[in-house]
Motif scaffolding. Structure first.
Motif, PDB file in Angstrom:
ATOM      1  N   TYR A  79       0.831  -1.205   0.000  1.00  0.00           N
ATOM      2  CA  TYR A  79       0.000   0.000   0.000  1.00  0.00           C
ATOM      3  C   TYR A  79       0.865   1.254   0.000  1.00  0.00           C
ATOM      4  CZ  TYR A  79      -4.083   2.889   0.981  1.00  0.00           C
ATOM      5  OH  TYR A  79      -5.101   3.817   0.890  1.00  0.00           O
ATOM      6  N   VAL A  80       1.888   1.273   0.850  1.00  0.00           N
ATOM      7  CA  VAL A  80       2.776   2.433   0.918  1.00  0.00           C
ATOM      8  C   VAL A  80       3.590   2.568  -0.368  1.00  0.00           C
ATOM      9  CG1 VAL A  80       4.743   3.468   2.126  1.00  0.00           C
ATOM     10  CG2 VAL A  80       2.882   2.433   3.431  1.00  0.00           C
ATOM     11  N   ALA A  81       3.998   1.433  -0.957  1.00  0.00           N
ATOM     12  CA  ALA A  81       4.755   1.484  -2.213  1.00  0.00           C
ATOM     13  C   ALA A  81       3.925   2.107  -3.326  1.00  0.00           C
ATOM     14  CB  ALA A  81       5.214   0.082  -2.612  1.00  0.00           C
ATOM     15  N   VAL A  82       2.664   1.718  -3.423  1.00  0.00           N
ATOM     16  CA  VAL A  82       1.783   2.303  -4.431  1.00  0.00           C
ATOM     17  C   VAL A  82       1.521   3.771  -4.106  1.00  0.00           C
ATOM     18  CG1 VAL A  82      -0.527   2.212  -5.433  1.00  0.00           C
ATOM     19  CG2 VAL A  82       0.744   0.100  -5.032  1.00  0.00           C
ATOM     20  N   TRP A  83       1.340   4.083  -2.826  1.00  0.00           N
ATOM     21  CA  TRP A  83       1.153   5.464  -2.385  1.00  0.00           C
ATOM     22  C   TRP A  83       2.339   6.317  -2.848  1.00  0.00           C
ATOM     23  CZ3 TRP A  83      -1.151   6.397   3.138  1.00  0.00           C
ATOM     24  CH2 TRP A  83      -1.419   7.755   3.321  1.00  0.00           C
ATOM     25  N   LEU A  84       3.534   5.806  -2.598  1.00  0.00           N
ATOM     26  CA  LEU A  84       4.744   6.508  -3.020  1.00  0.00           C
ATOM     27  C   LEU A  84       4.769   6.670  -4.545  1.00  0.00           C
ATOM     28  CD1 LEU A  84       7.597   7.662  -2.596  1.00  0.00           C
ATOM     29  CD2 LEU A  84       8.455   5.300  -2.595  1.00  0.00           C
ATOM     30  N   GLY A  85       4.426   5.606  -5.257  1.00  0.00           N
ATOM     31  CA  GLY A  85       4.430   5.662  -6.711  1.00  0.00           C
ATOM     32  C   GLY A  85       3.467   6.705  -7.253  1.00  0.00           C
ATOM     33  N   VAL A  86       2.282   6.799  -6.646  1.00  0.00           N
ATOM     34  CA  VAL A  86       1.296   7.790  -7.083  1.00  0.00           C
ATOM     35  C   VAL A  86       1.810   9.203  -6.841  1.00  0.00           C
ATOM     36  CG1 VAL A  86      -1.007   8.728  -6.627  1.00  0.00           C
ATOM     37  CG2 VAL A  86      -0.680   6.253  -6.802  1.00  0.00           C
TER      38      VAL A  86
ATOM     39  N   ALA B 165       3.088   3.867 -16.865  1.00  0.00           N
ATOM     40  CA  ALA B 165       3.436   2.472 -17.126  1.00  0.00           C
ATOM     41  C   ALA B 165       4.347   1.924 -16.030  1.00  0.00           C
ATOM     42  CB  ALA B 165       4.120   2.355 -18.491  1.00  0.00           C
ATOM     43  N   ILE B 166       5.291   2.733 -15.580  1.00  0.00           N
ATOM     44  CA  ILE B 166       6.170   2.301 -14.488  1.00  0.00           C
ATOM     45  C   ILE B 166       5.361   2.066 -13.221  1.00  0.00           C
ATOM     46  CG2 ILE B 166       8.060   3.033 -12.979  1.00  0.00           C
ATOM     47  CD1 ILE B 166       9.225   4.514 -15.408  1.00  0.00           C
ATOM     48  N   LEU B 167       4.372   2.928 -12.967  1.00  0.00           N
ATOM     49  CA  LEU B 167       3.502   2.729 -11.808  1.00  0.00           C
ATOM     50  C   LEU B 167       2.738   1.418 -11.925  1.00  0.00           C
ATOM     51  CD1 LEU B 167       2.253   3.740  -9.181  1.00  0.00           C
ATOM     52  CD2 LEU B 167       0.579   5.025 -10.542  1.00  0.00           C
ATOM     53  N   MET B 168       2.302   1.049 -13.131  1.00  0.00           N
ATOM     54  CA  MET B 168       1.610  -0.229 -13.320  1.00  0.00           C
ATOM     55  C   MET B 168       2.524  -1.411 -12.986  1.00  0.00           C
ATOM     56  SD  MET B 168      -1.494   0.410 -14.138  1.00  0.00           S
ATOM     57  CE  MET B 168      -1.359   1.882 -13.078  1.00  0.00           C
ATOM     58  N   VAL B 169       3.809  -1.285 -13.312  1.00  0.00           N
ATOM     59  CA  VAL B 169       4.770  -2.333 -12.976  1.00  0.00           C
ATOM     60  C   VAL B 169       4.892  -2.452 -11.452  1.00  0.00           C
ATOM     61  CG1 VAL B 169       7.187  -3.048 -13.122  1.00  0.00           C
ATOM     62  CG2 VAL B 169       6.050  -2.080 -15.129  1.00  0.00           C
ATOM     63  N   VAL B 170       4.957  -1.313 -10.771  1.00  0.00           N
ATOM     64  CA  VAL B 170       5.045  -1.320  -9.301  1.00  0.00           C
ATOM     65  C   VAL B 170       3.799  -1.957  -8.696  1.00  0.00           C
ATOM     66  CG1 VAL B 170       5.144   0.140  -7.245  1.00  0.00           C
ATOM     67  CG2 VAL B 170       6.567   0.684  -9.224  1.00  0.00           C
ATOM     68  N   ILE B 171       2.629  -1.562  -9.201  1.00  0.00           N
ATOM     69  CA  ILE B 171       1.386  -2.141  -8.688  1.00  0.00           C
ATOM     70  C   ILE B 171       1.356  -3.646  -8.928  1.00  0.00           C
ATOM     71  CG2 ILE B 171      -1.114  -2.232  -9.084  1.00  0.00           C
ATOM     72  CD1 ILE B 171      -1.022   0.790  -9.585  1.00  0.00           C
ATOM     73  N   GLY B 172       1.739  -4.059 -10.124  1.00  0.00           N
ATOM     74  CA  GLY B 172       1.750  -5.487 -10.436  1.00  0.00           C
ATOM     75  C   GLY B 172       2.678  -6.265  -9.526  1.00  0.00           C
ATOM     76  N   ASN B 173       3.803  -5.671  -9.172  1.00  0.00           N
ATOM     77  CA  ASN B 173       4.747  -6.344  -8.284  1.00  0.00           C
ATOM     78  C   ASN B 173       4.154  -6.618  -6.912  1.00  0.00           C
ATOM     79  OD1 ASN B 173       7.536  -7.202  -7.471  1.00  0.00           O
ATOM     80  ND2 ASN B 173       7.324  -5.436  -6.115  1.00  0.00           N
ATOM     81  N   TYR B 174       3.292  -5.713  -6.439  1.00  0.00           N
ATOM     82  CA  TYR B 174       2.752  -5.849  -5.083  1.00  0.00           C
ATOM     83  C   TYR B 174       1.381  -6.497  -5.028  1.00  0.00           C
ATOM     84  CZ  TYR B 174       6.560  -3.236  -2.959  1.00  0.00           C
ATOM     85  OH  TYR B 174       7.800  -2.850  -2.501  1.00  0.00           O
ATOM     86  N   LEU B 175       0.693  -6.632  -6.155  1.00  0.00           N
ATOM     87  CA  LEU B 175      -0.648  -7.227  -6.131  1.00  0.00           C
ATOM     88  C   LEU B 175      -0.681  -8.613  -5.474  1.00  0.00           C
ATOM     89  CD1 LEU B 175      -2.339  -6.254  -9.525  1.00  0.00           C
ATOM     90  CD2 LEU B 175      -3.013  -5.563  -7.216  1.00  0.00           C
ATOM     91  N   PRO B 176       0.271  -9.518  -5.778  1.00  0.00           N
ATOM     92  CA  PRO B 176       0.205 -10.841  -5.144  1.00  0.00           C
ATOM     93  C   PRO B 176       0.385 -10.797  -3.626  1.00  0.00           C
ATOM     94  CG  PRO B 176       1.607 -10.899  -7.086  1.00  0.00           C
ATOM     95  CD  PRO B 176       1.339  -9.454  -6.789  1.00  0.00           C
ATOM     96  N   LYS B 177       0.869  -9.681  -3.101  1.00  0.00           N
ATOM     97  CA  LYS B 177       1.115  -9.561  -1.663  1.00  0.00           C
ATOM     98  C   LYS B 177      -0.045  -8.899  -0.923  1.00  0.00           C
ATOM     99  CE  LYS B 177       6.064  -8.967  -2.652  1.00  0.00           C
ATOM    100  NZ  LYS B 177       5.933  -8.887  -4.128  1.00  0.00           N
ATOM    101  N   THR B 178      -1.112  -8.522  -1.649  1.00  0.00           N
ATOM    102  CA  THR B 178      -2.239  -7.839  -1.019  1.00  0.00           C
ATOM    103  C   THR B 178      -3.179  -8.841  -0.360  1.00  0.00           C
ATOM    104  OG1 THR B 178      -3.591  -7.894  -3.032  1.00  0.00           O
ATOM    105  CG2 THR B 178      -2.141  -5.987  -2.715  1.00  0.00           C
ATOM    106  N   ARG B 179      -4.033  -8.313   0.505  1.00  0.00           N
ATOM    107  CA  ARG B 179      -5.085  -9.106   1.131  1.00  0.00           C
ATOM    108  C   ARG B 179      -6.433  -8.480   0.777  1.00  0.00           C
ATOM    109  NH1 ARG B 179      -1.357 -11.704   1.134  1.00  0.00           N
ATOM    110  NH2 ARG B 179      -0.304 -12.854   2.801  1.00  0.00           N
ATOM    111  N   SER B 180      -7.498  -9.234   0.952  1.00  0.00           N
ATOM    112  CA  SER B 180      -8.834  -8.821   0.532  1.00  0.00           C
ATOM    113  C   SER B 180      -9.196  -7.439   1.068  1.00  0.00           C
ATOM    114  CB  SER B 180      -9.854  -9.855   1.013  1.00  0.00           C
ATOM    115  OG  SER B 180     -11.153  -9.483   0.622  1.00  0.00           O
ATOM    116  N   SER B 181      -9.609  -6.550   0.143  1.00  0.00           N
ATOM    117  CA  SER B 181      -9.930  -5.173   0.492  1.00  0.00           C
ATOM    118  C   SER B 181     -10.994  -4.655  -0.459  1.00  0.00           C
ATOM    119  CB  SER B 181      -8.669  -4.300   0.397  1.00  0.00           C
ATOM    120  OG  SER B 181      -8.995  -2.928   0.341  1.00  0.00           O
ATOM    121  N   PHE B 182     -11.813  -3.713   0.024  1.00  0.00           N
ATOM    122  CA  PHE B 182     -12.852  -3.131  -0.818  1.00  0.00           C
ATOM    123  C   PHE B 182     -12.338  -1.973  -1.662  1.00  0.00           C
ATOM    124  CE2 PHE B 182     -15.451  -5.499   2.081  1.00  0.00           C
ATOM    125  CZ  PHE B 182     -16.578  -5.851   1.354  1.00  0.00           C
TER     126      PHE B 182
END
Length: 237
Positions: A93-100, A137-154
């Motif tokens: 979450y923080v990594a994506v926050w930073l990326g945004v 596009a770089i942000l999409m790569v960052v998001i993709g890297n962390y998606l498998p590490k996420t937990r169920s969220s709305f």
């Protein structure tokens, strides 16, 4: 306040300060007369212009937008019904926050730079869209890297009726979605510099939407045989 939210707010504060510095420097450097680009079309060329006053308003609106986005990201962990899961996946979450925040700051800096360069080289402004798409596009790569590490969220991740009703389906879907988003981002990064015209504007959107649709369809088939899927609340009212 939870440490990861505090860290995100510190990142936001840094981005807002950087944005204010960019706006201040550009405001001082803009010529007193002339018109300046404030929007770019699908072909990468500026299609909307403003006088100095309008350009300055645009420059100072951007740090406000950055602050608003940061505050929304700070609020999500408090209002999500599965807030504990966001904390479990806080690194992502923080990594994506930073990326945004980095993306918004880079866009801000790029806009300011193109405004200042317009008088010297009008054609240089056409590169703005390429750099915005590349950064996204770089942000999409960052998001993709962390998606498998996420937990169920709305609020964060591939949210379908099937992923939200089964933790196993959420995990399986995001293991598939992560590489798809990374591939979409990598292809979009290449496309940002080799494509032109309408394809330049559309290619990343098509790739990301395709990755999301494949992930959503996969989540349904994964859910059909999931042992932990919901079967109803058994309410009789």
């Amino acid at each position: 306040m939870k440490p990861f939210i505090r860290n995100g707010l510190l990142i936001t504060a840094g981005a807002v300060v950087a944005g204010a510095a960019i706006s201040a420097a550009a405001t001082l450097s803009l010529p007193a007369t002339g018109t300046f680009p404030v929007h770019w079309g699908a072909d990468g060329a500026p299609d909307r212009w403003a006088d100095r006053a309008g350009a300055v308003r645009y420059l100072w609106t951007m740090p406000v937008i950055t602050l608003a986005v940061g505050l929304v990201l700070a609020a999500v962990p408090f209002i999500d019904p599965r807030k504990d899961n966001i904390e479990t996946g806080r690194r992502g979450y923080v990594a994506v926050w930073l990326g945004v925040m980095v993306l918004l700051t880079c866009i801000h800096g790029g806009v300011a730079l193109q405004m200042l360069q317009t008088g010297d080289d009008p054609g240089s402004s056409g590169q703005m869209v390429r750099w915005v798409i590349a950064a996204t596009a770089i942000l999409m790569v960052v998001i993709g890297n962390y998606l498998p590490k996420t937990r169920s969220s709305f609020f964060f991740g591939i949210r379908t009726p099937w992923t939200l009703s089964s933790d196993l389906v959420w995990e399986k879907t995001h293991r598939v979605a992560g590489p798809l988003f990374m591939i979409a981002g990598a292809l979009g990064l290449v496309g940002a510099f080799v494509l032109s015209g309408i394809w330049l504007a559309l290619q990343l959107s098509v790739l990301v939407i395709g990755a999301a649709l494949i992930s959503a369809v996969y989540s349904y088939f994964a859910w059909r045989n999931a042992p932990d899927r919901d079967h109803g609340t058994n309410l009789t009212v």
